[in-house]
Design a protein around this motif. Structure first.
Motif, PDB file in Angstrom:
ATOM      1  N   ARG A   1       0.862  -1.215  -0.057  1.00 39.35           N
ATOM      2  CA  ARG A   1       0.133  -0.072   0.125  1.00 39.35           C
ATOM      3  C   ARG A   1       0.930   1.202  -0.002  1.00 39.35           C
ATOM      4  O   ARG A   1       1.641   1.377   0.712  1.00 39.35           O
ATOM      5  N   LEU A   2       0.549   2.268  -0.911  1.00 40.56           N
ATOM      6  CA  LEU A   2       1.371   3.357  -0.820  1.00 40.56           C
ATOM      7  C   LEU A   2       0.844   4.189   0.256  1.00 40.56           C
ATOM      8  O   LEU A   2      -0.100   4.132   0.760  1.00 40.56           O
ATOM      9  N   LEU A   3       1.716   5.290   0.662  1.00 35.93           N
ATOM     10  CA  LEU A   3       1.497   6.103   2.030  1.00 35.93           C
ATOM     11  C   LEU A   3       1.550   7.470   1.497  1.00 35.93           C
ATOM     12  O   LEU A   3       2.588   7.690   0.884  1.00 35.93           O
ATOM     13  N   ASP A   4       0.725   8.355   2.088  1.00 34.33           N
ATOM     14  CA  ASP A   4       0.981   9.802   1.755  1.00 34.33           C
ATOM     15  C   ASP A   4       1.767  10.474   2.970  1.00 34.33           C
ATOM     16  O   ASP A   4       2.639   9.447   3.647  1.00 34.33           O
ATOM     17  N   ALA A   5       2.142  11.626   2.592  1.00 37.64           N
ATOM     18  CA  ALA A   5       3.361  12.386   3.502  1.00 37.64           C
ATOM     19  C   ALA A   5       2.823  11.860   5.214  1.00 37.64           C
ATOM     20  O   ALA A   5       3.829  12.202   5.821  1.00 37.64           O
ATOM     21  N   GLY A   6       1.777  12.001   5.354  1.00 36.04           N
ATOM     22  CA  GLY A   6       1.399  11.547   6.820  1.00 36.04           C
ATOM     23  C   GLY A   6       1.417  10.140   7.390  1.00 36.04           C
ATOM     24  O   GLY A   6       0.995   9.925   8.434  1.00 36.04           O
TER      25      GLY A   6
ATOM     26  N   GLY B   1      -3.516   4.122  -1.373  1.00 33.28           N
ATOM     27  CA  GLY B   1      -3.799   3.326  -2.530  1.00 33.28           C
ATOM     28  C   GLY B   1      -2.708   2.135  -2.858  1.00 33.28           C
ATOM     29  O   GLY B   1      -1.614   2.005  -2.150  1.00 33.28           O
ATOM     30  N   GLY B   2      -3.122   1.383  -3.822  1.00 33.30           N
ATOM     31  CA  GLY B   2      -2.342   0.182  -4.104  1.00 33.30           C
ATOM     32  C   GLY B   2      -0.892   0.521  -4.696  1.00 33.30           C
ATOM     33  O   GLY B   2      -1.069   1.341  -5.533  1.00 33.30           O
ATOM     34  N   ALA B   3       0.180  -0.292  -4.279  1.00 35.88           N
ATOM     35  CA  ALA B   3       1.529   0.257  -4.913  1.00 35.88           C
ATOM     36  C   ALA B   3       1.688  -0.962  -5.875  1.00 35.88           C
ATOM     37  O   ALA B   3       2.487  -0.529  -7.019  1.00 35.88           O
ATOM     38  N   GLY B   4       0.963  -1.964  -6.202  1.00 37.80           N
ATOM     39  CA  GLY B   4       1.062  -2.900  -7.273  1.00 37.80           C
ATOM     40  C   GLY B   4       2.305  -3.856  -7.127  1.00 37.80           C
ATOM     41  O   GLY B   4       2.740  -4.571  -8.100  1.00 37.80           O
ATOM     42  N   CYS B   5       2.860  -3.743  -5.992  1.00 35.88           N
ATOM     43  CA  CYS B   5       4.232  -4.449  -5.509  1.00 35.88           C
ATOM     44  C   CYS B   5       4.401  -4.464  -4.041  1.00 35.88           C
ATOM     45  O   CYS B   5       3.931  -3.489  -3.509  1.00 35.88           O
ATOM     46  N   PHE B   6       5.461  -5.069  -3.637  1.00 38.45           N
ATOM     47  CA  PHE B   6       5.747  -5.021  -2.314  1.00 38.45           C
ATOM     48  C   PHE B   6       6.976  -4.057  -2.395  1.00 38.45           C
ATOM     49  O   PHE B   6       7.928  -4.170  -3.162  1.00 38.45           O
ATOM     50  N   TYR B   7       6.963  -3.178  -1.358  1.00 35.75           N
ATOM     51  CA  TYR B   7       8.174  -2.281  -0.983  1.00 35.75           C
ATOM     52  C   TYR B   7       8.338  -2.199   0.472  1.00 35.75           C
ATOM     53  O   TYR B   7       7.529  -2.292   1.009  1.00 35.75           O
TER      54      TYR B   7
ATOM     55  N   PRO C   1      12.298   0.314  -3.027  1.00 36.40           N
ATOM     56  CA  PRO C   1      11.229   1.291  -3.402  1.00 36.40           C
ATOM     57  C   PRO C   1      10.076   0.698  -4.002  1.00 36.40           C
ATOM     58  O   PRO C   1      10.101  -0.506  -4.735  1.00 36.40           O
ATOM     59  N   PRO C   2       8.961   1.377  -4.253  1.00 30.90           N
ATOM     60  CA  PRO C   2       7.759   1.180  -5.076  1.00 30.90           C
ATOM     61  C   PRO C   2       8.142   1.273  -6.515  1.00 30.90           C
ATOM     62  O   PRO C   2       9.146   1.912  -6.860  1.00 30.90           O
ATOM     63  N   PHE C   3       7.072   0.952  -7.580  1.00 35.26           N
ATOM     64  CA  PHE C   3       7.322   1.698  -8.731  1.00 35.26           C
ATOM     65  C   PHE C   3       7.458   3.023  -8.816  1.00 35.26           C
ATOM     66  O   PHE C   3       6.856   3.781  -7.848  1.00 35.26           O
ATOM     67  N   PRO C   4       7.992   3.551  -9.649  1.00 31.32           N
ATOM     68  CA  PRO C   4       8.370   5.058  -9.736  1.00 31.32           C
ATOM     69  C   PRO C   4       7.174   5.818 -10.182  1.00 31.32           C
ATOM     70  O   PRO C   4       6.255   5.564 -10.719  1.00 31.32           O
TER      71      PRO C   4
ATOM     72  N   VAL D   1       3.392  -8.846  -5.992  1.00 31.04           N
ATOM     73  CA  VAL D   1       2.367  -9.057  -4.963  1.00 31.04           C
ATOM     74  C   VAL D   1       2.340 -10.556  -4.768  1.00 31.04           C
ATOM     75  O   VAL D   1       1.768 -10.651  -3.720  1.00 31.04           O
ATOM     76  N   GLU D   2       2.552 -11.193  -5.735  1.00 27.86           N
ATOM     77  CA  GLU D   2       2.470 -12.744  -5.458  1.00 27.86           C
ATOM     78  C   GLU D   2       3.394 -13.326  -4.925  1.00 27.86           C
ATOM     79  O   GLU D   2       3.625 -14.375  -4.733  1.00 27.86           O
TER      80      GLU D   2
END
Length: 226
Positions: free
Chosen positions: A78-83, A88-94, A190-193, A208-209
C-alpha cells in the motif's frame, strides 16, 4: 658620580661579550606519514513517505548508532501519503522506510581512498534493493562544527556516481578522495516510480504474488587505496 657609574656599567657589558666562537650547525628533519581509514559509521532509519532530501536527515530519521542491521520489517503493498495514511495500492511489495549509512573516512599525507559497497541478496530482493551514494556540502562532524563544503572540481570529476541510484547487487563506488570527507550510502526497496521518478534499468519490483517469508541481503562497505 653619575659618570663613574655609567662607565662601570659599560665596562661590565663589554667584558661579557665573547671574543670569538660559533654554535655548531643544527640539523632539522621531519617526516609526514601517509594513510587512510574508513572510520566508524552511523546508521539512520528514515521514513520514505515523508522524508525530504533537502532537509536534515538527523532530524527526520531514527539514529541507530553503530548498528549493522538494516531491518526493513514487513514490506507493504500500500502506498502512503506524507502523513503515513493509505494512498492506494502500490502494485508491488516495497519498504516504507530506507536506511542511510553515514561514513566518515579519514586520509592524511596525500594518500587517497576509494570506498565501495558490494551486496549479495536472495533472488527475491536482489533486483529490488537499490543503493545511492550521496554527498552533502552541509554535512558536518557534529553540532556547532562547520559544514564540510562542496567537493572540489577534481573531486567532482572523480565521483560521477554521486547521486546516481543503482541496484545494490551491482556494487559500486561510494566516494573517492584524498582528504577527510563525509558521505552517505543510502539503501532502500522502493515501489514503482511515481511521476518524475526513475529506477535503474535493471531494477525489478517485488511482485505482490511473492510467497511469504524472510529474505535477506549482505552489504559490505570497504575502503582501498588509490
Amino acid at each position: 658620580m653619575k659618570f663613574g657609574v655609567f662607565m662601570l656599567l659599560i665596562a661590565v657589558l663589554m667584558a661579557a661579550v665573547p671574543v670569538a666562537g660559533f654554535c655548531a650547525p643544527l640539523t632539522v628533519s621531519a617526516s609526514v606519514s601517509g594513510g587512510y581509514a574508513l572510520g566508524d559509521h552511523v546508521l539512520l532509519r528514515c521514513p520514505g513517505y515523508s522524508y525530504s532530501a533537502t532537509g536534515d536527515p538527523w532530524a527526520q530519521c531514527q539514529n541507530l548508532g553503530s548498528s549493522t542491521a538494516m531491518t526493513f520489517g514487513s514490506l507493504t503493498s500500500r502506498l502512503l501519503d506524507a502523513g503515513g495514511g493509505d494512498a492506494g495500492g502500490a502494485g508491488c511489495f516495497y519498504a516504507s522506510t530506507f536506511f542511510i549509512v553515514y561514513l566518515f573516512p579519514d586520509a592524511w599525507g596525500g594518500s587517497g581512498y576509494q570506498i565501495t559497497q558490494a551486496t549479495t541478496a536472495d533472488p527475491v530482493i536482489a533486483n529490488a534493493l537499490v543503493f545511492t551514494p550521496v554527498y552533502a556540502a552541509e554535512d558536518s562532524y557534529g553540532a556547532g562544527q562547520p559544514s564540510q563544503g562542496d567537493l572540489t572540481p577534481a573531486e567532482q570529476a572523480a565521483n560521477p556516481q554521486i547521486g546516481v541510484t543503482r541496484v545494490a547487487t551491482d556494487g559500486g563506488l561510494i566516494l573517492q578522495a584524498r582528504r577527510p570527507r563525509i558521505v552517505r550510502a543510502e539503501f532502500g526497496i522502493p515501489p514503482f516510480p511515481g511521476a518524475g521518478d526513475t529506477r535503474p534499468a535493471n531494477w525489478q519490483a517485488i511482485p505482490v504474488e511473492t510467497a511469504n517469508g524472510t529474505y535477506s541481503a549482505t552489504i559490505t562497505i570497504s575502503a582501498a587505496p588509490y
